[in-house]
Design an enzyme around this catalytic site. Structure first.
Site, mmCIF file in Angstrom:
data_model
loop_
_atom_site.group_PDB
_atom_site.id
_atom_site.type_symbol
_atom_site.label_atom_id
_atom_site.label_comp_id
_atom_site.label_asym_id
_atom_site.label_seq_id
_atom_site.Cartn_x
_atom_site.Cartn_y
_atom_site.Cartn_z
ATOM 1 N N CYS A 108 0.809 -0.564 0.093
ATOM 2 C CA CYS A 108 -0.099 -0.307 -0.080
ATOM 3 C C CYS A 108 0.628 1.429 0.231
ATOM 4 C CB CYS A 108 -0.587 0.220 1.218
ATOM 5 S SG CYS A 108 -2.087 1.452 1.464
ATOM 6 N N HIS A 136 -10.374 1.239 2.152
ATOM 7 C CA HIS A 136 -9.629 3.163 2.535
ATOM 8 C C HIS A 136 -10.841 3.493 2.439
ATOM 9 C CE1 HIS A 136 -5.499 2.536 2.148
ATOM 10 N NE2 HIS A 136 -5.727 1.887 0.887
ATOM 11 N N HIS A 187 -9.007 -3.378 -2.161
ATOM 12 C CA HIS A 187 -8.500 -3.027 -1.005
ATOM 13 C C HIS A 187 -8.915 -1.444 -0.852
ATOM 14 C CE1 HIS A 187 -3.503 -1.776 -0.040
ATOM 15 N NE2 HIS A 187 -4.571 -0.772 -0.545
ATOM 16 N N GLU A 188 -8.972 -0.962 -2.454
ATOM 17 C CA GLU A 188 -9.431 0.704 -2.262
ATOM 18 C C GLU A 188 -10.659 0.599 -1.352
ATOM 19 O OE1 GLU A 188 -6.399 2.277 -2.977
ATOM 20 O OE2 GLU A 188 -5.972 0.317 -4.004
HETATM 21 NI NI NI Z 1 -3.185 1.286 -0.065
#
Ligand code: NI
Length: 191
Positions: free
Chosen positions: A101, A147, A143-144
């Site tokens: 990341c 966030h 994953h995005e």
């Molecule tokens: Ni990330």
């Protein structure tokens, strides 16, 4: 166009849930998205979420470049913008894979993710995108979107002995059963 500063783990913008975008086609959103794409490409990222550039809005960009898609045995995915995204798993099945990341520089870790998802969101034209994704494509989107909920990949890990400095992989990776060994290039890619 501008390359934006990336927030690192510990900055409060990465911990708070991001806010919905009231008007995906607003000019300011278009500018944000083009700067995010430039920043992602400059950093060799597979994806980037707005909180990572200190903007607490529900916007992500990502892609699966051709070379990576080939190694994963998947179709490439062009640079995609998702505003106000939603994700739904299409299976209970998860798979472990290495992730990195841009907000956790230098590290890589093994993270379980759903293997098949459906996702939807809006583009800067206000059009709605809806897709099904598997494998690495599904991993990047999960994953995005994490966030946007203030979650970084180490919080998803189930075995912290598999959190390493990517540079140390030259000494050999810790054993993670069923996980494909990443290339050095993949470990330097980050989301
Ligand atoms: Ni990330």
């Amino acid at each position: 166009m501008a390359i934006l500063k990336i927030a690192r783990m510990g900055h409060p913008v990465l911990r708070r849930p991001a806010d919905p975008v009231p008007d995906p086609s607003a000019p300011a959103v278009r500018t944000l998205v083009s700067d995010m794409i430039e920043t992602m490409e400059d950093a060799h990222g597979a994806g980037l979420a707005a909180p990572q550039v200190h903007v607490p809005l529900r916007v992500v960009v990502f892609h699966v470049p051709g070379a990576r898609a080939l190694r994963e045995g998947e179709e490439p995915v062009p640079v995609t913008v998702l505003i106000n995204p939603e994700i739904r798993p299409l299976t209970e099945e998860t798979a472990d894979g290495w992730e990195a990341c841009l907000s956790v520089p230098g590290l890589a870790g093994v993270v379980p993710r759903f293997t098949r998802i459906r996702y939807a969101g809006f583009t800067t034209d206000g059009a709605r995108i809806e897709r099904e994704a598997e494998g690495f494509h599904a991993r990047v989107v999960q994953h995005e979107c994490d966030h946007l909920d203030g979650i970084l990949y180490p919080q998803r890990m189930t075995d912290l002995s598999l959190l390493i400095f990517a540079e140390e992989m030259r000494h050999g990776l810790p054993h993670a059963s069923g996980v494909r060994t990443p290339t050095a290039e993949e470990l330097s890619d980050a989301d």
